[in-house]
Enzyme design. Structure first.
Site, PDB file in Angstrom:
ATOM      1  N   TYR A  50       0.846  -1.187   0.000  1.00  0.00           N
ATOM      2  CA  TYR A  50       0.000   0.000   0.000  1.00  0.00           C
ATOM      3  C   TYR A  50       0.886   1.243   0.000  1.00  0.00           C
ATOM      4  O   TYR A  50       2.042   1.209   0.443  1.00  0.00           O
ATOM      5  CB  TYR A  50      -0.943   0.010   1.204  1.00  0.00           C
ATOM      6  CG  TYR A  50      -2.112  -0.939   1.087  1.00  0.00           C
ATOM      7  CD1 TYR A  50      -3.388  -0.486   0.750  1.00  0.00           C
ATOM      8  CD2 TYR A  50      -1.941  -2.305   1.305  1.00  0.00           C
ATOM      9  CE1 TYR A  50      -4.466  -1.358   0.652  1.00  0.00           C
ATOM     10  CE2 TYR A  50      -3.012  -3.193   1.205  1.00  0.00           C
ATOM     11  CZ  TYR A  50      -4.269  -2.708   0.871  1.00  0.00           C
ATOM     12  OH  TYR A  50      -5.330  -3.576   0.769  1.00  0.00           O
ATOM     13  N   GLU A  51       0.334   2.327  -0.482  1.00  0.00           N
ATOM     14  CA  GLU A  51       1.081   3.563  -0.720  1.00  0.00           C
ATOM     15  C   GLU A  51       1.752   4.131   0.522  1.00  0.00           C
ATOM     16  O   GLU A  51       2.771   4.837   0.443  1.00  0.00           O
ATOM     17  CB  GLU A  51       0.138   4.603  -1.320  1.00  0.00           C
ATOM     18  CG  GLU A  51       0.785   5.860  -1.836  1.00  0.00           C
ATOM     19  CD  GLU A  51      -0.242   6.805  -2.440  1.00  0.00           C
ATOM     20  OE1 GLU A  51      -0.007   8.016  -2.383  1.00  0.00           O
ATOM     21  OE2 GLU A  51      -1.277   6.328  -2.956  1.00  0.00           O
ATOM     22  N   SER A  52       1.216   3.832   1.697  1.00  0.00           N
ATOM     23  CA  SER A  52       1.774   4.365   2.935  1.00  0.00           C
ATOM     24  C   SER A  52       3.098   3.718   3.308  1.00  0.00           C
ATOM     25  O   SER A  52       3.747   4.151   4.266  1.00  0.00           O
ATOM     26  CB  SER A  52       0.771   4.183   4.071  1.00  0.00           C
ATOM     27  OG  SER A  52       0.323   2.836   4.131  1.00  0.00           O
TER      28      SER A  52
END
Length: 262
Positions: A50-52
């Site tokens: 995920y982007e985080s």
């Protein structure tokens, strides 16, 4: 268990596209649902990113955003966002990017920025986030969305994430070496991009769906493959897994969760 909704069919058909060996950059919403169903059924070793900055995450409930603590809690590791993009994504270490769209055209160009004129929009959308980089740097792009003439348009209002541009060799002419969009799964059909024109083409119709139904919910003239098949119906395992995941997610986000999810 034979009864299923169009959304369930879409999610399960999209999940089937992922392989056990994939490293997948996951978008929030429908892509997240599909990717986690793949992980919980036929592809337990798929690596979800995920982007985080969470790598190898295995959430028991679907996240509301990339900042959901569930993603970090269940990840193999969490890295900084700059490392995620520079090393993992731009370094060519991600095989699949799984995205959604507010608007999409026949060549897989995506708009998640504005509906209408940019300076005076009818609707201002959440924006691109990391999607523009994902669309350019992942090995290939899968897209999932519910069909409507409002979402599937002849010309998008804003280029947020570049697909195949004007079609043909447009990506190559811009120096983009990755495959770009290769698959789109909607609540009506499964689409693949033509190897030459790179226009999305219907290859499978979901059970009970006709060509006329697909065309009615699409803003361009739909291309159909020479031989169009039917999407296999969801199995009992796929449906049970999806419904259990949705139930856990609803309970968790409504504050009624009574225990750890299985």
């Amino acid at each position: 268990m034979s009864d299923f909704t169009p959304t369930e069919m879409m999610t399960i058909a999209a999940a089937r596209a992922l392989k056990n060996t994939d490293v997948c950059f996951v978008g929030i919403g429908a892509p997240s649902s599909a990717c986690n169903i793949a992980r919980l059924t036929h592809a337990p070793d798929v690596t979800l990113i995920y982007e985080s900055g969470t790598i190898g995450t295995a959430p028991s409930v679907l996240p509301l955003s990339i900042g959901d603590g569930e993603l970090c809690d269940t990840a193999v590791t969490t890295v900084s966002v700059p490392e995620m993009f520079r090393y993992w994504l731009q370094g060519g270490r991600v095989t699949v990017g799984f995205l959604g769209a507010a608007q999409i055209d026949r060549f897989g160009n995506i708009n998640t920025t504005v509906i209408g004129d940019y300076d005076h929009p009818k609707t201002r959308l959440p924006g691109g986030g990391g999607a523009p980089e994902i669309a350019s740097s992942c090995g290939e792009i899968f897209i999932t969305l519910k069909q409507s003439r409002r979402a599937m348009v002849d010309k998008i209002d804003f280029f947020t994430s570049f697909g195949h541009g004007e079609g043909g060799d447009h990506r190559a002419r811009l120096g983009i070496a990755t495959k770009g969009p290769t698959l789109m799964v909607t609540d009506l059909a499964v689409w693949r991009t033509d190897p030459v024109t790179h226009e999305f083409t219907v290859v499978l119709l979901h059970p009970g769906v006709t060509r006329e139904m697909v065309q009615a919910e699409c803003g361009w003239t739909v291309r159909f493959a020479d031989e169009v098949g039917e999407t296999p119906t969801p199995t009992e395992l796929e449906l049970t897994t999806l419904r259990d995941l949705n139930a856990r997610t609803k309970a968790a986000h409504s504050g009624t969760n009574t225990g750890d999810a299985a």
